[in-house]
Design an enzyme around this catalytic site. Sequence first.
Site, PDB file in Angstrom:
ATOM      1  N   HIS A   1     -16.040  -3.557  10.641  1.00 21.27           N
ATOM      2  CA  HIS A   1     -14.696  -3.831  10.114  1.00 21.27           C
ATOM      3  C   HIS A   1     -14.693  -5.226   9.476  1.00 21.27           C
ATOM      4  O   HIS A   1     -15.346  -6.145   9.979  1.00 21.27           O
ATOM      5  CB  HIS A   1     -13.654  -3.745  11.234  1.00 21.27           C
TER       6      HIS A   1
ATOM      7  N   SER B   1      -3.438  -0.675   4.258  1.00 23.87           N
ATOM      8  CA  SER B   1      -2.007  -0.455   4.036  1.00 23.87           C
ATOM      9  C   SER B   1      -1.662   1.007   3.754  1.00 23.87           C
ATOM     10  O   SER B   1      -0.741   1.290   2.983  1.00 23.87           O
ATOM     11  CB  SER B   1      -1.476  -1.366   2.922  1.00 23.87           C
TER      12      SER B   1
ATOM     13  N   GLY C   1      -3.641  -5.059   5.761  1.00 23.82           N
ATOM     14  CA  GLY C   1      -2.540  -5.820   6.366  1.00 23.82           C
ATOM     15  C   GLY C   1      -1.713  -6.605   5.364  1.00 23.82           C
ATOM     16  O   GLY C   1      -0.925  -7.475   5.729  1.00 23.82           O
TER      17      GLY C   1
ATOM     18  N   GLU D   1     -12.649  -7.517   9.566  1.00 24.82           N
ATOM     19  CA  GLU D   1     -12.220  -8.602  10.458  1.00 24.82           C
ATOM     20  C   GLU D   1     -13.373  -9.079  11.332  1.00 24.82           C
ATOM     21  O   GLU D   1     -13.465 -10.258  11.658  1.00 24.82           O
ATOM     22  CB  GLU D   1     -11.013  -8.136  11.299  1.00 24.82           C
TER      23      GLU D   1
ATOM     24  N   ASN E   1      -6.484   2.334  13.891  1.00 27.42           N
ATOM     25  CA  ASN E   1      -7.158   1.162  14.428  1.00 27.42           C
ATOM     26  C   ASN E   1      -6.068   0.238  14.962  1.00 27.42           C
ATOM     27  O   ASN E   1      -5.364  -0.396  14.187  1.00 27.42           O
ATOM     28  CB  ASN E   1      -7.961   0.481  13.316  1.00 27.42           C
TER      29      ASN E   1
ATOM     30  N   GLU F   1     -12.499   0.274   3.008  1.00 31.04           N
ATOM     31  CA  GLU F   1     -11.339  -0.579   3.251  1.00 31.04           C
ATOM     32  C   GLU F   1     -11.431  -1.836   2.389  1.00 31.04           C
ATOM     33  O   GLU F   1     -12.087  -2.815   2.791  1.00 31.04           O
ATOM     34  CB  GLU F   1     -11.286  -1.000   4.724  1.00 31.04           C
TER      35      GLU F   1
ATOM     36  N   LYS G   1      -6.431  -2.414  16.544  1.00 29.34           N
ATOM     37  CA  LYS G   1      -6.867  -3.820  16.562  1.00 29.34           C
ATOM     38  C   LYS G   1      -6.533  -4.422  17.940  1.00 29.34           C
ATOM     39  O   LYS G   1      -6.658  -3.722  18.937  1.00 29.34           O
ATOM     40  CB  LYS G   1      -6.236  -4.582  15.388  1.00 29.34           C
TER      41      LYS G   1
HETATM   42  P1  13P Z   1      -3.592  -1.872   7.711  1.00 27.84           P
HETATM   43  O1  13P Z   1      -3.335  -0.388   7.662  1.00 27.84           O
HETATM   44  O2  13P Z   1      -2.672  -2.595   8.654  1.00 27.84           O
HETATM   45  O3  13P Z   1      -3.631  -2.472   6.335  1.00 27.84           O
HETATM   46  O4  13P Z   1      -5.051  -2.057   8.340  1.00 27.84           O
HETATM   47  C1  13P Z   1      -6.090  -1.317   7.831  1.00 27.84           C
HETATM   48  C2  13P Z   1      -7.270  -1.509   8.688  1.00 27.84           C
HETATM   49  O5  13P Z   1      -7.836  -2.578   8.753  1.00 27.84           O
HETATM   50  C3  13P Z   1      -7.734  -0.363   9.480  1.00 27.84           C
HETATM   51  O6  13P Z   1      -8.977  -0.585  10.027  1.00 27.84           O
END
Ligand code: 13P
Length: 256
Positions: A99, A217, A177, A101, A13, A171, A15
Amino acid sequence: MNRKYRKTVIAGNWKMNQTASGIKPFMEELKAELPQTKSCDIVLCTPAVMIPAMIRGGKECKVAAGGQDVSKYEKGAYTGEVSADQLADIGAKYCIVGHSERRQYHHEDDMLVNAKAKALLEKGIIPIICVGESLEQREMDLTIEYITYQVKAALYGISAQQLRHCIIAYEPIWAIGTGKTATAQQAQEVCEAIRIVIRKMYGARPARAVSILYGGSMNAKNAAELLAQPDIDGGLIGGASLKPADFAQIVKATTQ
Ligand code: 13P
């Protein structure tokens, strides 16, 4: 992983990172690092505008292109939105929905996630449906209840036949992150619970066949241990998917 019954999927992803012109050099580096024979499906989910470039650039490495969000509406006066039909038309094979976010910054709720997953299925795109608890919910020992609720709501009205074209991604919000990965045991416990919910909803066979990914992560170092868990069928990777060498290392971890 359980290759006998289900697909292993490594999905990145990106982002709101990278650019379309950065895809070619990324893929050249990835190609040099990837093993010849791959034991998983590889997907990179980018902003919708970059999907055509991802399809062109990803061909040689057999990387499928995915979106990161979709409108629940089919078409019409929804300025700024991208429909499932439009994603399918440019060749997207997958799309992330729900997601954390989007839930956090765009106030998306479980009903909306459900509508988006259905919109994608209608157009033959595989939804990667994200669920995950906050740190507070984990500390209150509400993780399994909350995830159960999210999975049930996201899959409401989706048939067993359609479930075969769905991927679930666990997740935990506190692991995204932050560099804080769930331990392999914590991730396995929740992924197993997700499969149990799906078994209750659809029966043993569909539950056995659905791929459940872990995200939060995941990196070149911890991937092998996470992927060794029986109910973790792949990863949804943020930061590490932007680095070709690290992403390739995670793909390689699926062969161990
Ligand atoms: P990270 O791997 O940067 O923690 O992000 C995970 C994520 O949100 C994947 O959709």
